[in-house]
Design an enzyme around this catalytic site. Structure first.
Site, PDB file in Angstrom:
ATOM      1  N   CYS A 113       9.105  45.694   7.939  1.00  0.00           N
ATOM      2  CA  CYS A 113      10.215  45.388   7.043  1.00  0.00           C
ATOM      3  C   CYS A 113      10.091  46.154   5.722  1.00  0.00           C
ATOM      4  O   CYS A 113      10.417  47.334   5.675  1.00  0.00           O
ATOM      5  CB  CYS A 113      10.321  43.880   6.836  1.00  0.00           C
ATOM      6  N   HIS A 212      10.628  41.906  12.187  1.00  0.00           N
ATOM      7  CA  HIS A 212       9.390  41.156  11.918  1.00  0.00           C
ATOM      8  C   HIS A 212       8.673  40.826  13.225  1.00  0.00           C
ATOM      9  O   HIS A 212       8.819  39.722  13.778  1.00  0.00           O
ATOM     10  CB  HIS A 212       9.700  39.878  11.138  1.00  0.00           C
ATOM     11  N   GLU A 214       5.705  40.003  13.709  1.00  0.00           N
ATOM     12  CA  GLU A 214       4.747  38.898  13.571  1.00  0.00           C
ATOM     13  C   GLU A 214       5.376  37.550  13.900  1.00  0.00           C
ATOM     14  O   GLU A 214       4.668  36.564  14.171  1.00  0.00           O
ATOM     15  CB  GLU A 214       4.147  38.876  12.162  1.00  0.00           C
TER      16      GLU A 214
END
Length: 233
Positions: A113, A212, A214
């Site tokens: 990001c 994202h 994660e």
């Protein structure tokens, strides 16, 4: 003989935070980053924007520049949009220096990001400061604290990592690449034309995504980073 884990540095936020009985300025990072790197076989090390983080580049096996607030638009010659916010100039200073050092060392690198935006601006590109003005929708950041799910189409190199050429990952960004920097190749776009991933040409592993990873349970990008870091560590 026990093989050592590749050391993966991860940049972090510095923000006011409340925990147990405390309310104070804190260096913090969503723990999902740490879990993914540990699961992939790496040793995560959180890097706060203090001292001279660029000096760490030669001591790491890999680097993640994590998500966060907006970059100071002055770095790419623009005035702030009314929606630009959470600028932390001290974090910009630390991460841009670390980004440059990582590129100079050929350090395996993953930008997430904000990390994609740092990479593009460091190499001379610019940013679209409020994506809904261009895309015509808020799907990339639907509400505060809520990830959007926007489909992206992957290049062959990124599709090889994911095992598919289409993906619907978690998004939370209101900015994106405007002018692409020299030396970057686009490796993913969403249907509205937004550049969603890039890689640095000429380096073994240096890529960044606007989404994202994660936030998802599977983490092929983290696996790929740790594998690349293990080759040079």
């Amino acid at each position: 003989m026990v093989m050592s884990r590749p050391v993966i540095g991860i940049t972090c936020y510095v923000e006011p935070a409340k925990f147990t009985v405390w309310d104070m300025t804190t260096a913090l990072l969503p723990y999902m980053y740490v879990e993914h790197i540990a699961r992939a076989g790496g040793q995560p090390v959180i890097i706060p924007p203090a001292g001279v983080p660029a000096e760490l580049a030669g001591r790491l096996d890999g680097l993640i520049i994590a998500g966060g607030g907006d970059i100071d638009p002055a770095r790419y010659g623009s005035r702030p949009h009314e929606q630009t916010g959470y600028i932390r100039k001290f974090r910009d200073e630390a991460e841009f220096g670390l980004m440059r050092a990582a590129l100079d060392h050929g350090l395996p690198f993953l930008g997430i990001c904000r990390g994609l935006q740092v990479l593009n601006v460091e190499l001379g590109g610019t940013l679209q400061q409020h994506l809904p003005d261009v895309a015509g929708h808020t799907g990339h950041s639907p509400a505060p604290g809520t990830f959007g799910r926007v489909p992206v189409r992957l290049s062959p190199s990124l599709a090889k990592i994911y095992g598919d050429d289409e993906l619907t990952p978690a998004h939370y960004h209101h900015q994106a690449i405007d002018r692409l920097a020299d030396g970057l190749e686009i490796t993913a776009r969403s249907d509205d034309g937004t550049i969603e991933a890039v890689e640095v040409t000429g380096l073994p592993f240096a890529l960044a995504v606007q989404w994202h990873p994660e936030a998802d349970e599977d983490g092929p990008l983290f696996d790929a980073l740790v594998t690349a870091a293990g080759r040079v560590g």
